[in-house]
Design a protein around this motif. Structure first.
Motif, PDB file in Angstrom:
ATOM      1  N   MET A   1       0.836  -1.174   0.000  1.00 58.68           N
ATOM      2  CA  MET A   1       0.000   0.000   0.000  1.00 58.68           C
ATOM      3  C   MET A   1       0.886   1.245   0.000  1.00 58.68           C
ATOM      4  SD  MET A   1      -3.080   0.996   2.605  1.00 58.68           S
ATOM      5  CE  MET A   1      -2.214   1.597   4.044  1.00 58.68           C
ATOM      6  N   GLU A   2       0.622   2.116  -0.941  1.00 59.07           N
ATOM      7  CA  GLU A   2       1.389   3.352  -1.027  1.00 59.07           C
ATOM      8  C   GLU A   2       0.968   4.331   0.060  1.00 59.07           C
ATOM      9  OE1 GLU A   2       2.739   4.667  -5.315  1.00 59.07           O
ATOM     10  OE2 GLU A   2       0.589   4.253  -5.277  1.00 59.07           O
ATOM     11  N   SER A   3       1.911   5.120   0.508  1.00 61.91           N
ATOM     12  CA  SER A   3       1.616   6.144   1.510  1.00 61.91           C
ATOM     13  C   SER A   3       1.126   7.418   0.821  1.00 61.91           C
ATOM     14  CB  SER A   3       2.880   6.456   2.310  1.00 61.91           C
ATOM     15  OG  SER A   3       3.833   7.076   1.463  1.00 61.91           O
ATOM     16  N   PHE A   4       0.639   8.348   1.623  1.00 61.33           N
ATOM     17  CA  PHE A   4       0.206   9.630   1.078  1.00 61.33           C
ATOM     18  C   PHE A   4       1.351  10.292   0.309  1.00 61.33           C
ATOM     19  CE2 PHE A   4       0.115  14.238   1.330  1.00 61.33           C
ATOM     20  CZ  PHE A   4      -1.096  14.505   0.719  1.00 61.33           C
ATOM     21  N   GLU A   6       3.956   9.005  -1.161  1.00 60.96           N
ATOM     22  CA  GLU A   6       4.238   8.313  -2.426  1.00 60.96           C
ATOM     23  C   GLU A   6       3.185   8.656  -3.482  1.00 60.96           C
ATOM     24  OE1 GLU A   6       6.444   4.234  -1.022  1.00 60.96           O
ATOM     25  OE2 GLU A   6       4.309   4.469  -0.540  1.00 60.96           O
ATOM     26  N   ARG A   7       1.922   8.694  -3.058  1.00 64.34           N
ATOM     27  CA  ARG A   7       0.856   9.045  -4.003  1.00 64.34           C
ATOM     28  C   ARG A   7       1.009  10.486  -4.476  1.00 64.34           C
ATOM     29  NH1 ARG A   7      -3.685   5.212  -3.880  1.00 64.34           N
ATOM     30  NH2 ARG A   7      -2.506   3.314  -4.265  1.00 64.34           N
ATOM     31  N   LEU A   8       1.338  11.380  -3.555  1.00 65.59           N
ATOM     32  CA  LEU A   8       1.514  12.785  -3.904  1.00 65.59           C
ATOM     33  C   LEU A   8       2.616  12.953  -4.951  1.00 65.59           C
ATOM     34  CD1 LEU A   8       0.826  15.759  -3.452  1.00 65.59           C
ATOM     35  CD2 LEU A   8       2.335  15.720  -1.443  1.00 65.59           C
ATOM     36  N   ILE A   9       3.729  12.316  -4.728  1.00 69.90           N
ATOM     37  CA  ILE A   9       4.854  12.393  -5.670  1.00 69.90           C
ATOM     38  C   ILE A   9       4.456  11.780  -7.014  1.00 69.90           C
ATOM     39  CG2 ILE A   9       7.178  11.535  -6.155  1.00 69.90           C
ATOM     40  CD1 ILE A   9       7.630  11.725  -3.045  1.00 69.90           C
ATOM     41  N   ASN A  45      -7.398  16.434   7.008  1.00 70.24           N
ATOM     42  CA  ASN A  45      -8.393  15.913   6.067  1.00 70.24           C
ATOM     43  C   ASN A  45      -8.812  16.929   5.015  1.00 70.24           C
ATOM     44  OD1 ASN A  45      -8.380  13.467   7.381  1.00 70.24           O
ATOM     45  ND2 ASN A  45     -10.183  13.909   8.607  1.00 70.24           N
ATOM     46  N   GLU A  46      -8.992  18.162   5.417  1.00 66.38           N
ATOM     47  CA  GLU A  46      -9.402  19.213   4.470  1.00 66.38           C
ATOM     48  C   GLU A  46      -8.374  19.372   3.357  1.00 66.38           C
ATOM     49  OE1 GLU A  46      -9.905  24.004   4.524  1.00 66.38           O
ATOM     50  OE2 GLU A  46     -10.695  22.924   6.253  1.00 66.38           O
ATOM     51  N   THR A  47      -7.103  19.323   3.717  1.00 69.98           N
ATOM     52  CA  THR A  47      -6.037  19.477   2.724  1.00 69.98           C
ATOM     53  C   THR A  47      -5.951  18.249   1.821  1.00 69.98           C
ATOM     54  OG1 THR A  47      -4.855  20.897   4.272  1.00 69.98           O
ATOM     55  CG2 THR A  47      -3.594  20.034   2.411  1.00 69.98           C
ATOM     56  N   ILE A  48      -6.184  17.075   2.381  1.00 68.07           N
ATOM     57  CA  ILE A  48      -6.191  15.856   1.566  1.00 68.07           C
ATOM     58  C   ILE A  48      -7.276  15.951   0.507  1.00 68.07           C
ATOM     59  CG2 ILE A  48      -6.683  13.368   1.612  1.00 68.07           C
ATOM     60  CD1 ILE A  48      -5.272  13.392   4.414  1.00 68.07           C
ATOM     61  N   VAL A  49      -8.441  16.466   0.888  1.00 67.84           N
ATOM     62  CA  VAL A  49      -9.535  16.644  -0.070  1.00 67.84           C
ATOM     63  C   VAL A  49      -9.149  17.678  -1.126  1.00 67.84           C
ATOM     64  CG1 VAL A  49     -11.918  17.466  -0.335  1.00 67.84           C
ATOM     65  CG2 VAL A  49     -11.332  15.886   1.520  1.00 67.84           C
ATOM     66  N   ARG A  50      -8.451  18.739  -0.733  1.00 63.54           N
ATOM     67  CA  ARG A  50      -7.994  19.739  -1.707  1.00 63.54           C
ATOM     68  C   ARG A  50      -7.050  19.101  -2.728  1.00 63.54           C
ATOM     69  NH1 ARG A  50      -5.168  24.144   1.302  1.00 63.54           N
ATOM     70  NH2 ARG A  50      -4.888  25.022  -0.765  1.00 63.54           N
ATOM     71  N   PHE A  51      -6.123  18.269  -2.252  1.00 61.24           N
ATOM     72  CA  PHE A  51      -5.212  17.558  -3.161  1.00 61.24           C
ATOM     73  C   PHE A  51      -5.999  16.629  -4.076  1.00 61.24           C
ATOM     74  CE2 PHE A  51      -1.560  18.388  -0.206  1.00 61.24           C
ATOM     75  CZ  PHE A  51      -0.684  18.897  -1.154  1.00 61.24           C
ATOM     76  N   ALA A  52      -6.941  15.892  -3.520  1.00 57.23           N
ATOM     77  CA  ALA A  52      -7.747  14.956  -4.313  1.00 57.23           C
ATOM     78  C   ALA A  52      -8.495  15.699  -5.417  1.00 57.23           C
ATOM     79  CB  ALA A  52      -8.726  14.204  -3.413  1.00 57.23           C
ATOM     80  N   ASN A  53      -9.095  16.817  -5.086  1.00 55.04           N
ATOM     81  CA  ASN A  53      -9.802  17.612  -6.096  1.00 55.04           C
ATOM     82  C   ASN A  53      -8.844  18.154  -7.149  1.00 55.04           C
ATOM     83  OD1 ASN A  53     -12.318  17.222  -4.919  1.00 55.04           O
ATOM     84  ND2 ASN A  53     -12.165  19.059  -3.661  1.00 55.04           N
ATOM     85  N   PRO A  59     -10.147  11.023  -2.195  1.00 49.20           N
ATOM     86  CA  PRO A  59      -9.309  11.101  -0.991  1.00 49.20           C
ATOM     87  C   PRO A  59      -8.783   9.730  -0.573  1.00 49.20           C
ATOM     88  CG  PRO A  59     -11.250  12.482  -0.720  1.00 49.20           C
ATOM     89  CD  PRO A  59     -11.445  11.693  -1.993  1.00 49.20           C
ATOM     90  N   MET A  60      -9.581   8.680  -0.777  1.00 46.10           N
ATOM     91  CA  MET A  60      -9.131   7.323  -0.436  1.00 46.10           C
ATOM     92  C   MET A  60      -7.908   6.938  -1.271  1.00 46.10           C
ATOM     93  SD  MET A  60     -11.142   6.357   1.947  1.00 46.10           S
ATOM     94  CE  MET A  60     -11.501   4.627   2.055  1.00 46.10           C
ATOM     95  N   TYR A  61      -7.878   7.353  -2.524  1.00 45.04           N
ATOM     96  CA  TYR A  61      -6.715   7.092  -3.366  1.00 45.04           C
ATOM     97  C   TYR A  61      -5.514   7.887  -2.855  1.00 45.04           C
ATOM     98  CZ  TYR A  61      -3.610   6.570  -7.320  1.00 45.04           C
ATOM     99  OH  TYR A  61      -2.504   6.288  -8.091  1.00 45.04           O
TER     100      TYR A  61
END
Length: 105
Positions: A1-4, A6-9, A45-53, A59-61
């Motif tokens: 499972m990739e970490s946040f 790793e996914r961000l990069i 969480n709010e920032t994770i949603v901003r990145f997802a958008n 956000p789960m991804y």
């Protein structure tokens, strides 16, 4: 499972963006963003949603919980799993998947 981090990069690279471009688009300071990519901190969480958008993923991804990037991939995954079902429901799913592929893929 990739970490946040790793996914961000991965998402930044796959969109051919620099750290600066992502930071400026989301109005994030350099040191905070750097800690997120380095994996020493995780955003709220709010920032994770901003990145997802921003990256058009769920956000789960972003959190590495799901391998499905967005709702479309989820729908295709579900429909493809039903394709082998020869019941009436499975046949309806096959027809729906064929229609979806014809119109959107």
């Amino acid at each position: 499972m990739e970490s946040f981090s790793e996914r961000l990069i991965h998402l930044r690279h796959s969109n051919n963006l620099t750290r600066k471009q992502v930071r400026e688009s989301l109005d994030i300071n350099e040191s905070t963003y750097s800690r997120w990519e380095n994996g020493t901190r995780t955003p709220d969480n709010e920032t994770i949603v901003r990145f997802a958008n921003f990256f058009k993923v769920t956000p789960m991804y972003m959190l590495g919980i799901s391998h499905l990037r967005n709702g479309e991939e989820y729908l295709l995954d579900v429909l493809e799993n039903i394709e082998s079902d020869d019941t009436a429901e499975g046949l309806k799913a096959k027809a729906g998947l064929a229609e979806y592929r014809k119109n959107y893929i």
